[in-house]
Design an enzyme around this catalytic site. Structure first.
Site, PDB file in Angstrom:
ATOM      1  N   GLU A 122     -50.373  14.109  24.255  1.00  0.00           N
ATOM      2  CA  GLU A 122     -49.616  13.445  23.182  1.00  0.00           C
ATOM      3  C   GLU A 122     -50.509  12.980  22.028  1.00  0.00           C
ATOM      4  OE1 GLU A 122     -47.106  10.388  24.839  1.00  0.00           O
ATOM      5  OE2 GLU A 122     -45.799  11.854  25.817  1.00  0.00           O
TER       6      GLU A 122
ATOM      7  N   GLU B 276     -43.637  16.950  30.448  1.00  0.00           N
ATOM      8  CA  GLU B 276     -43.102  15.619  30.752  1.00  0.00           C
ATOM      9  C   GLU B 276     -41.622  15.622  30.411  1.00  0.00           C
ATOM     10  OE1 GLU B 276     -45.000  11.980  29.486  1.00  0.00           O
ATOM     11  OE2 GLU B 276     -46.998  12.886  29.587  1.00  0.00           O
TER      12      GLU B 276
END
Length: 518
Positions: free
Chosen positions: A172, A306
């Site tokens: 991320e 995710e």
């Protein structure tokens, strides 16, 4: 109410990569400590790994597990988790405002993966660290003895390389919350150099570059374009993340919302996979754009590493995440207790991945144990299946094969995330090896059963061999340590094949799996 579906043997989407049913474990909350690892537990093995948890994981047939993060990895020193345990340092984790003893590192995780028959998917720190540490970690994990890092691994108890194939280049990195957050240009340049260096070590590695943390990021989807323009020919996958929440109902319940308001909020919640589908489609188009721009013959796919429902625990987590509880070790964090409504959502997400199996090759439910997870544990106590365990189990075990291009004609409704959302959401998987078709179906309608006629074309004679149904009178029903099967599948009745038509009744708000032998 009726719906029709047509499945034709020759109309297919893609061979499903089994790794789309992967999972994730982060050094976060109790995912590791009192999750998979609890020395002294009645079921613990010689390595301190809980046997009851391992059995539940084995049942899921998880093909790979991403580790050790997540946000945690962006300030993680992998060297802290190797060598004698008594010499490992305790570190403060800035991502989750906790401390970590490093009692579990890559060796222990590798042993656990062997125990549960899964593969490692390792993430490297490109937040606080960079190229040299990535290279060293790779050589430690996969390098031969006779070299510095290979010999150190041998000294620490493992002579043979771990031979890890899948590597995430950070986590991320588009997120301002991330330690070492970077712009797309900064990250793309670094990720490309790291990828080139790792490929110099082993050209057969599969490398995953960071895409957007979610589809609402202000940099999406330009982030994907710029990062891929830097890295395209040196990576194999770009990662996407998305979490699903029904916060409108959370607020409505707190305010004493009417049944009509709650039903509307649920309808919007169960349409979220339309947003997921657009997210995947947009990034797939961006991949194709960059491929064309670079005149490349190389293919890049999506790693949706995710995904899950995540919102139930937000309020209770604030004390720790705001730093008001010091630096606790393995506290209860992100421990969402899932309800029956979430069963429907997880079924819808998995159906979307099956239908997008031409571009989504890897995926990881986040996470596997305790932390927004299908499996829960009590320290020194029991382990049990949360409600969402079951749709994940059915898809992982029976969703292996080729995704069918189904033609679905269903009545629908308008929602925040799209118009004419079909009440019936269905995916189909043909496994030619064992001669079966598995259909996974969700009825989004609150009050009406839907009769589905499913035409089987080109398959020959068919017989129903399994029918599993999940439904409950209370959308907010949950499983607990004392009521572990409150929400669980039951054997279905009434599914039958007449000629070339499979007929089944989908109860209101239900998830069903129907399998036929052909």
């Amino acid at each position: 109410m009726r719906a029709t579906v047509t499945a034709h043997k020759d109309y297919t989407i893609s061979k499903i990569d089994d790794r789309v049913y992967g999972a994730f474990l982060e050094h976060l909350g109790r995912a590791i400590y009192t999750g998979i690892y609890e020395p002294g537990h009645a079921t613990a093995d010689k390595n301190g790994m809980r046997g009851d948890v391992a059995q539940l994981v084995r049942e899921l047939k998880v093909p790979m597990v991403r580790y050790p993060g997540g946000n945690f990895v962006s300030a993680y020193n992998w060297e802290d988790g190797v060598g004698p345990r008594e010499q490992r340092p305790t570190r403060l984790d800035l991502a989750w405002h906790t401390s970590d003893s490093n009692a579990v590192g890559v060796h222990e995780f590798a042993d656990w993966c062997e125990l549960v028959d899964t593969e490692m998917m390792l993430a490297i720190n490109l937040g606080s660290r960079g190229l040299d540490d990535a290279r060293n970690f790779l050589e430690y994990v996969n390098g031969p003895t006779g070299s510095y890092w290979g010999d150190l691994r041998k000294k620490n108890g493992r002579a043979d390389p771990f031979n890890v194939k899948l590597w995430c280049l950070g986590n991320e990195m588009d997120g301002p919350w991330q330690v070492g957050h970077k712009t797309a240009h900064e990250y793309g340049r670094l990720a490309n150099e790291v990828a080139k260096t790792m490929r110099a070590f082993d050209k057969k590695l599969e490398l995953i570059v960071c895409g957007s943390s979610n589809a609402d990021m202000p940099t999406y989807p330009d982030w994907e374009r710029e990062v891929l323009e830097h890295t395209y020919d040196n990576v194999d996958h770009i990662s996407l993340h998305m979490y699903f929440a029904n916060r409108d109902n959370e607020r409505a319940l707190a305010e004493g919302g009417t049944p009509e308001v709650l039903a509307k909020n649920t309808a919007n919640y169960l349409a979220l996979n339309e947003k997921l589908d657009r997210y995947i489609a947009t990034v797939a188009s961006t991949i194709n754009f960059v491929k064309s721009k670079k005149r490349s013959k190389h293919d890049v796919y999506i790693s949706f590493d995710e995904w899950n429902v995540w919102y139930h625990s937000n309020k209770q987590d604030r004390k720790i995440l705001d730093g008001n509880d010091g630096w606790p070790h393995a506290p209860r964090l992100l421990e969402d207790i899932y309800n029956f409504e979430d069963v429907l959502q997880v079924g819808l997400i998995l159906n979307t991945f099956i239908r997008r199996s031409d571009v989504v090759k890897l995926a990881c439910i986040a996470q596997l144990v305790n932390v927004i997870a299908p499996i829960m544990t009590d320290p020194k106590g029991q382990a049990w299946r949360q409600t969402i365990y079951y749709p994940y189990y059915f898809a992982s075990v029976f969703g292996r094969g080729t995704a069918l291009q189904l033609d679905v004609n269903s009545p629908g409704y308008d929602a925040v995330h799209g118009d004419n959302i079909g009440y019936v959401d269905v995916s189909g998987v043909h496994n030619e090896e064992d001669g079966t078709i598995s259909f996974f179906a969700v009825n989004r309608h609150a009050t009406e059963a839907i009769d589905v006629d499913l035409s089987l074309q080109g398959f020959g004679a068919a017989t129903v061999i399994d029918h599993q149904v999940m439904t409950h009178a209370n959308l907010r029903a949950v499983n607990t340590a004392t009521e572990q099967t409150n929400v669980a599948p039951a054997k279905g009745t009434g599914a039958k094949v007449d000629g070339k038509t499979l007929s089944v009744k989908l109860a209101p708000y239900s998830y069903q799996m129907i399998r036929v032998k052909v």
